[in-house]
Enzyme design. Sequence first.
Site, PDB file in Angstrom:
ATOM      1  N   ASP A  97       0.855  -1.183   0.000  1.00  0.00           N
ATOM      2  CA  ASP A  97       0.000   0.000   0.000  1.00  0.00           C
ATOM      3  C   ASP A  97       0.891   1.234   0.000  1.00  0.00           C
ATOM      4  O   ASP A  97       1.590   1.519   0.983  1.00  0.00           O
ATOM      5  CB  ASP A  97      -0.880  -0.027   1.259  1.00  0.00           C
ATOM      6  CG  ASP A  97      -2.140   0.794   1.111  1.00  0.00           C
ATOM      7  OD1 ASP A  97      -2.112   1.793   0.388  1.00  0.00           O
ATOM      8  OD2 ASP A  97      -3.151   0.428   1.738  1.00  0.00           O
ATOM      9  N   ASP A 199      -2.858   4.694  -2.430  1.00  0.00           N
ATOM     10  CA  ASP A 199      -3.808   5.395  -1.582  1.00  0.00           C
ATOM     11  C   ASP A 199      -4.174   6.748  -2.198  1.00  0.00           C
ATOM     12  O   ASP A 199      -3.294   7.497  -2.647  1.00  0.00           O
ATOM     13  CB  ASP A 199      -3.170   5.589  -0.199  1.00  0.00           C
ATOM     14  CG  ASP A 199      -4.108   6.176   0.814  1.00  0.00           C
ATOM     15  OD1 ASP A 199      -5.085   5.511   1.175  1.00  0.00           O
ATOM     16  OD2 ASP A 199      -3.852   7.315   1.257  1.00  0.00           O
ATOM     17  N   ASP A 327     -11.283   0.988   5.807  1.00  0.00           N
ATOM     18  CA  ASP A 327     -11.968   2.272   6.001  1.00  0.00           C
ATOM     19  C   ASP A 327     -13.484   2.146   6.025  1.00  0.00           C
ATOM     20  O   ASP A 327     -14.176   3.149   6.233  1.00  0.00           O
ATOM     21  CB  ASP A 327     -11.588   3.252   4.886  1.00  0.00           C
ATOM     22  CG  ASP A 327     -10.188   3.802   5.030  1.00  0.00           C
ATOM     23  OD1 ASP A 327      -9.673   3.828   6.165  1.00  0.00           O
ATOM     24  OD2 ASP A 327      -9.596   4.189   4.005  1.00  0.00           O
TER      25      ASP A 327
END
Length: 555
Positions: A97, A199, A327
């Site tokens: 990530d 991201d 999230d």
Amino acid sequence: MNANFHKSTVYQIYPKSFRDTTGSGVGDLNGVTEKLDYIAGLGVDYIWLTPFFPSPQVDNGYDVADYCDVDPRFGTMADLERLIAEAGRRGIGLMLDMVFNHTSDEHIWFQKALQGEQKYLDYYLFRPGKGPGLPPNDWDNTVAPGSAWEYVPHLDLWYLHLYDKKQPDLNWDNPAVREELKNVIRFWMGKGIRGFRFDVLNQTSKAEGLPDDGENPGKNGKRFYTDGPHIHEYIQDLVRDTGLDKLVTVGEMASTSLAHCQRYSNPKNKELSMVFSFHHMKADYRENSKWKLMPFSMRYLKDTLTEWQLGMQEAGAWNAVFWCNHDQPRVVSRYGDDGKYWAESAKMLAMAKQLLRGTPYIYQGEELGMTNVKNYDDISDFNDTETLQNYDALIRAGSTPAEALEVMHQRSRDNARTPMQWNGGRNAGFSDGEHPWLKVNANYETINAARQVDDPDSILAFYRALVALRKEYDVISDGSFEPYLHEREDVFAYFRRLGGKTLLVVCNFYGAETEVPAPEAGAEYRLLLANYADTPADRFPARLRPYEAVAYWVE
């Protein structure tokens, strides 16, 4: 490892909450290695690891202080290299990530900028204010009420932070910044990393001059940094100079448009393998606000999923399909029923998602039907910075503590971050330590991996079957998507078609029976998979039971 990512499934791991092997209360890389056989048993091809890089953990690792090292909380570089090797032996590639929109304010680049070094001031978006005490523009922070700018008195400058003030935005218009980030990619490719998730990638290119956005109160600035003026150029540059097109890549595209995502993931553009969009996860947002509750709108959910399925298909682009991630609150508690029809609705949601056109993502615990938290009785039980800031905002706006807490129970990101429920023992088998970093969900004794791993009727077994079907049938991995019964408010139904083969998927999203007509009266129907054990194998059922999901070959 499956080179055709259309047939692949990705398993997302939040290492902090996956498995703690040291008793520290924090999950670690060796915990992922320990559970590789479990992950391989799902049949997945890639593991996406959320950030484990050195970080002050203001935003649980999305505030990166060093892109090319391992935070000691999670282990060592040797631990990571062992994980890469052991996963590879099981045919699983690792996806990292990359948080490239911003760094931590503890990153050496930002620290040098604070010392006044012009080279590093230009790595970020430092600007003079409009006047005494006035930020450079009216842009709002994306995760909490207030300005997206922070003043640095000794420099008499402000810096942009679309997220927490300890997450300053990088200046992608500076070629030196883009070259630094290319070197990060090259470093990890050299370690054997097989994919990357980026991201909020579409927020990296900001409008020239960073103009005011006075016409959009409450959303100030978003139109000037979402899918910005040079975003496609910058992604193409990153891919071209690093060889990223040989790997699997996915971009998190916040508040994006279909038109841009058609470009991001069209193979001809040489940008990304696929994209995440989040519009379908706003079906329970009242007035488009995450912090205003309402039951989910099936009409909105169906319209959004269908629009993106058809739109991406038309452009030859590719979706990353998902319900859950680090999230998002747990989907079985949002669009399913985590009570009476827990297992049925968890399986239904699995089928609805896993058989779509696009590469499916499974978030840790989703394959077990993990739910939103049931036992966080006080705001002090929560950890997430977004949660804490918005709880305070609700209180300031007049909500009672009980009302604000109920919103957090349904919307907090911590719902996804509770420790993985491995068994019914101490700390759900997550940690032998005294205090896990986040409280374990109270239902771990009934919802855990140990109870499901050998149960052929479990949610876990259903996910295994769905992952295997994508590998086996080209119509699932590469077939077209066509909506069915789109006008209906209770079911989500679609065809997948390829080379004369037709698969029909019908999912009842509610806890009541509903009549469903067969699309072709004279056709023969052969059951591929269903979430009820007694679904007829050779005819399409006239009625679907609560949360029933069926997939039939139409011949």
